[in-house]
Write a protein that holds these residues in place. Structure first.
Motif, short mmCIF file in Angstrom:
data_model
loop_
_atom_site.label_atom_id
_atom_site.label_comp_id
_atom_site.label_asym_id
_atom_site.label_seq_id
_atom_site.Cartn_x
_atom_site.Cartn_y
_atom_site.Cartn_z
N SER A 1 -64.06 -1.21 -23.11
CA SER A 1 -64.46 -2.42 -23.85
C SER A 1 -65.10 -2.05 -25.18
CB SER A 1 -65.43 -3.25 -23.01
OG SER A 1 -64.82 -3.72 -21.84
N LEU A 2 -65.91 -1.00 -25.18
CA LEU A 2 -66.55 -0.57 -26.41
C LEU A 2 -65.52 -0.04 -27.40
CD1 LEU A 2 -69.17 -0.04 -28.01
CD2 LEU A 2 -69.22 2.24 -26.97
N LYS A 3 -64.58 0.78 -26.92
CA LYS A 3 -63.55 1.34 -27.80
C LYS A 3 -62.72 0.26 -28.45
CE LYS A 3 -63.05 5.85 -25.51
NZ LYS A 3 -62.14 6.73 -24.73
N GLN A 4 -62.48 -0.82 -27.72
CA GLN A 4 -61.66 -1.90 -28.26
C GLN A 4 -62.49 -2.97 -28.96
OE1 GLN A 4 -59.48 -3.10 -24.77
NE2 GLN A 4 -57.89 -1.57 -25.12
N LYS A 5 -63.81 -2.68 -29.10
CA LYS A 5 -64.72 -3.55 -29.84
C LYS A 5 -64.81 -4.95 -29.23
CE LYS A 5 -64.11 -1.02 -34.17
NZ LYS A 5 -63.77 -1.09 -35.61
N ASN A 6 -64.68 -5.03 -27.92
CA ASN A 6 -64.89 -6.30 -27.24
C ASN A 6 -66.36 -6.55 -26.96
OD1 ASN A 6 -62.22 -7.12 -27.18
ND2 ASN A 6 -61.78 -6.07 -25.26
N ILE A 7 -67.19 -5.51 -27.12
CA ILE A 7 -68.64 -5.67 -26.99
C ILE A 7 -69.31 -4.89 -28.12
CG2 ILE A 7 -68.71 -6.02 -24.49
CD1 ILE A 7 -69.40 -3.07 -24.19
N THR A 8 -70.54 -5.24 -28.40
CA THR A 8 -71.28 -4.55 -29.45
C THR A 8 -71.89 -3.27 -28.88
OG1 THR A 8 -73.37 -5.66 -28.96
CG2 THR A 8 -71.87 -6.77 -30.49
N GLN A 9 -72.35 -2.40 -29.77
CA GLN A 9 -72.98 -1.16 -29.33
C GLN A 9 -74.26 -1.45 -28.53
OE1 GLN A 9 -71.73 2.17 -29.99
NE2 GLN A 9 -73.21 2.50 -28.33
N ASP A 10 -75.04 -2.44 -28.96
CA ASP A 10 -76.27 -2.77 -28.24
C ASP A 10 -75.96 -3.28 -26.83
OD1 ASP A 10 -77.86 -2.01 -30.33
OD2 ASP A 10 -78.16 -4.04 -31.10
N ASP A 11 -74.94 -4.12 -26.71
CA ASP A 11 -74.54 -4.62 -25.39
C ASP A 11 -74.07 -3.47 -24.51
OD1 ASP A 11 -75.12 -7.25 -26.00
OD2 ASP A 11 -73.13 -7.63 -26.82
N TYR A 12 -73.30 -2.57 -25.10
CA TYR A 12 -72.83 -1.42 -24.34
C TYR A 12 -74.00 -0.58 -23.84
CZ TYR A 12 -70.99 3.19 -23.32
OH TYR A 12 -70.72 4.39 -22.70
N ASN A 13 -74.97 -0.31 -24.72
CA ASN A 13 -76.11 0.50 -24.33
C ASN A 13 -76.87 -0.14 -23.17
OD1 ASN A 13 -75.43 2.24 -26.37
ND2 ASN A 13 -77.07 1.64 -27.74
N SER A 14 -77.05 -1.46 -23.24
CA SER A 14 -77.76 -2.16 -22.18
C SER A 14 -77.02 -2.07 -20.85
CB SER A 14 -77.95 -3.63 -22.58
OG SER A 14 -78.53 -4.36 -21.53
N GLN A 15 -75.73 -2.35 -20.88
CA GLN A 15 -74.93 -2.32 -19.65
C GLN A 15 -74.78 -0.90 -19.13
OE1 GLN A 15 -73.82 -5.06 -18.21
NE2 GLN A 15 -73.86 -6.62 -19.79
N ALA A 16 -74.52 0.04 -20.04
CA ALA A 16 -74.30 1.42 -19.62
C ALA A 16 -75.57 2.03 -19.03
CB ALA A 16 -73.81 2.25 -20.80
N ALA A 17 -76.74 1.70 -19.59
CA ALA A 17 -77.99 2.22 -19.05
C ALA A 17 -78.19 1.75 -17.61
CB ALA A 17 -79.16 1.77 -19.93
N ALA A 18 -77.88 0.49 -17.35
CA ALA A 18 -77.99 -0.03 -15.99
C ALA A 18 -77.04 0.72 -15.05
CB ALA A 18 -77.68 -1.53 -15.97
N LEU A 19 -75.82 0.97 -15.52
CA LEU A 19 -74.87 1.72 -14.71
C LEU A 19 -75.35 3.14 -14.45
CD1 LEU A 19 -71.42 0.63 -16.22
CD2 LEU A 19 -72.32 0.08 -13.96
N MET A 20 -75.93 3.78 -15.48
CA MET A 20 -76.41 5.16 -15.31
C MET A 20 -77.52 5.23 -14.26
SD MET A 20 -74.58 7.07 -17.22
CE MET A 20 -73.22 5.92 -16.95
N ILE A 21 -78.39 4.23 -14.25
CA ILE A 21 -79.47 4.22 -13.26
C ILE A 21 -78.90 4.10 -11.85
CG2 ILE A 21 -81.45 2.88 -12.43
CD1 ILE A 21 -82.02 2.16 -15.36
N LYS A 22 -77.91 3.22 -11.68
CA LYS A 22 -77.30 3.07 -10.36
C LYS A 22 -76.51 4.32 -9.97
CE LYS A 22 -77.65 -0.09 -8.20
NZ LYS A 22 -78.72 -0.52 -7.28
N ARG A 23 -75.85 4.94 -10.92
CA ARG A 23 -75.11 6.17 -10.62
C ARG A 23 -76.08 7.31 -10.29
NH1 ARG A 23 -69.86 7.89 -13.75
NH2 ARG A 23 -69.77 9.00 -11.77
N SER A 24 -77.22 7.33 -10.94
CA SER A 24 -78.23 8.33 -10.64
C SER A 24 -78.74 8.17 -9.22
CB SER A 24 -79.39 8.21 -11.63
OG SER A 24 -80.46 9.05 -11.27
N LEU A 25 -79.02 6.95 -8.83
CA LEU A 25 -79.50 6.67 -7.48
C LEU A 25 -78.45 7.06 -6.44
CD1 LEU A 25 -81.72 5.46 -5.70
CD2 LEU A 25 -80.64 3.22 -6.01
#
Length: 468
Positions: free
Chosen positions: A212-236
């Motif tokens: 989605s980020l590569k195709q510019k369907n979301i902004t960088q800030d939105d990506y960072n917010s969503q990706a950070a949440a995913l990273m936390i869940k993947r870490s757990l």
């Protein structure tokens, strides 16, 4: 402008020619089989042009007569389309109003007058859903899959039905099929991300988010917010599988994506505490505190302490004040520790500092009440502080942006509505809890078209302010 210029030149030439012929008409003499014909030049030119003019007029009338059948057919077709679109509009209004009888009648009328398979099929499917005939609606949606023009509507309709029925396995299968056909479409990416996060397929969700980020369907800030949440869940998830290095890597990635997001620091500190490395956990929390003073970090900071006495612990808490001296929470934390050590003066000093820096936490006033009783035995002053603590205070909490539900702690998935990354640290406008997620996640059957934005959270949801 150029065309007007040439038109003026042509008119001027014609006028000049007419004036020339009028002033000097001239004479033309012809002899034909013994006959002598004399006339003016102007009349000769007119007689020469007359057949051409008559032929042009005749051709024009011939075209008009020839076009009468075609124009009649076009008029009839336009009339049919007009009637069809009127019926289609009335049918959609009837669906929205819940009028099944009118919707059904208008669907049949629209199908009679229109050749627009996409719109008429959609109206028929929505009418079938309105009357409760889910099987008929499913059949129409499946037929729509066979035509390129209606394939997307068919997929969205089937997807909405599967989610409404609570069949998330089938919903993911349909979403995957949509992904194969039009993976670059924002609605497909949003839907798949939502379904994969609800299924806790974090790796697949990360892949979708990156696309989605590569195709510019979301902004960088939105990506960072969503990706950070995913990273936390993947870490757990990695920690639960005893993949400690991967767990730490994902937690650090979450911090790099959102340097002011408290749950990312919590995750990394928890990993170190679970490993028994209190020093590393304490280092993580102390590095976070200048950027984010969040109450959820304090219990972890307490667990990371190795000091045996309250006085020794107090010295460690002084580091929080030094790193964020203007944060009310820094002073409240050390005041509580000073209170435990019976250092009434130090506790009072920091409680006053907390208030002077804008602190309005009831805990401050409760501590003041205890201080008045223990230090000065002043019951009247203590009661005044307790009364102030009972006054309404604008307290922040983890609040879902979608359903408004409150949570005791942050999670990537809202515990009330199951939407992804919607818990924000803020003052709730409305505080209530919703029941557990039901199958009816796509909204009302009366919607004109399946709105998959209601199925699950949007990728481009608003990012909370980075002050947590």
């Amino acid at each position: 402008m150029i065309r007007v210029f040439w038109y003026i030149i042509k008119v001027a030439l014609l006028i000049a020619l007419a004036v020339w012929l009028a002033n000097d008409p001239g004479r033309v003499t012809m002899t034909l089989q013994g006959y002598k014909i004399e006339t003016s030049v102007g009349l000769l030119i007119f007689l020469a042009l007359l057949p051409i003019i008559l032929t042009a007029i005749g051709y024009h009338f011939w075209k008009k007569i020839k076009a009468i059948p075609r124009n009649f057919r076009q008029s009839q077709e336009l009339s049919r389309k007009e009637k069809g679109y009127i019926a289609l509009t009335r049918g959609m209004v009837a669906v929205a109003a819940g009028d099944a009888k009118t919707a059904k009648a208008m669907a049949l009328k629209a199908e009679t007058f229109l050749n627009d398979e996409a719109l008429t099929s959609l109206l028929k499917a929505q009418t079938a859903q309105l009357t409760g005939d889910q099987e008929a609606a499913r059949t129409i949606y499946q037929e729509m899959l066979t035509r390129k023009a209606t394939r997307t509507l068919g997929l969205r309709g089937l997807l909405a039905q599967a989610i409404k029925a609570g069949n998330m396995t089938q919903a993911r299968e349909i979403a995957n099929k949509a992904w194969e056909i039009e993976a670059d479409k924002e609605w497909v990416q949003n839907t798949r991300l939502s379904l994969e996060t609800q299924a806790e397929n974090w790796a697949e969700a990360e892949e979708i988010l990156t696309k989605s980020l590569k195709q510019k369907n979301i902004t960088q800030d939105d990506y960072n917010s969503q990706a950070a949440a995913l990273m936390i869940k993947r870490s757990l998830s990695a920690e639960q599988q005893n993949l400690q290095d991967l767990a730490i890597k994902k937690a650090k990635k979450a911090i790099s994506l959102r340097p002011k997001f408290a749950p990312a620091y919590e995750r990394l500190a928890e990993i170190h505490l679970n490993e028994g490395d209190k020093a590393k956990a304490r280092k993580v929390l102390l590095s976070a505190w200048p950027m984010v003073q969040h109450p959820s970090l304090l219990p972890l900071f307490e667990k990371s302490q190795e000091a045996s006495t309250a006085i020794d612990q107090l010295k460690l808490y002084e580091k929080l004040v030094k790193s964020a001296p203007e944060a009310p929470l820094s002073h409240l934390a050390i005041a509580a520790k000073a209170f435990e050590a019976h250092l009434w003066g130090k506790a009072r000093l920091h409680l006053n500092a907390a208030i002077s820096h804008g602190g309005d936490d009831p805990k401050i006033y409760h501590l003041f009440a205890k201080l008045e009783r223990l230090e000065h035995q002043n019951e009247e002053a203590a009661l005044e502080w307790e009364e102030k603590a009972r006054e309404p205070h604008a307290a922040e909490s983890w609040t879902c942006d979608h359903c408004g539900g409150l949570a005791d702690h942050w999670d990537a998935i809202c515990p009330h509505c199951s939407f992804f990354n919607t818990l924000k640290w803020k003052i709730p406008t409305v505080s209530f809890h919703l029941p557990a997620p039901s199958a009816d996640l796509v909204g009302d059957d009366t919607a004109i078209a399946p709105d998959l934005s209601l199925i699950t959270p949007q990728i481009s949801s608003k990012t909370e302010t980075e002050t947590v």
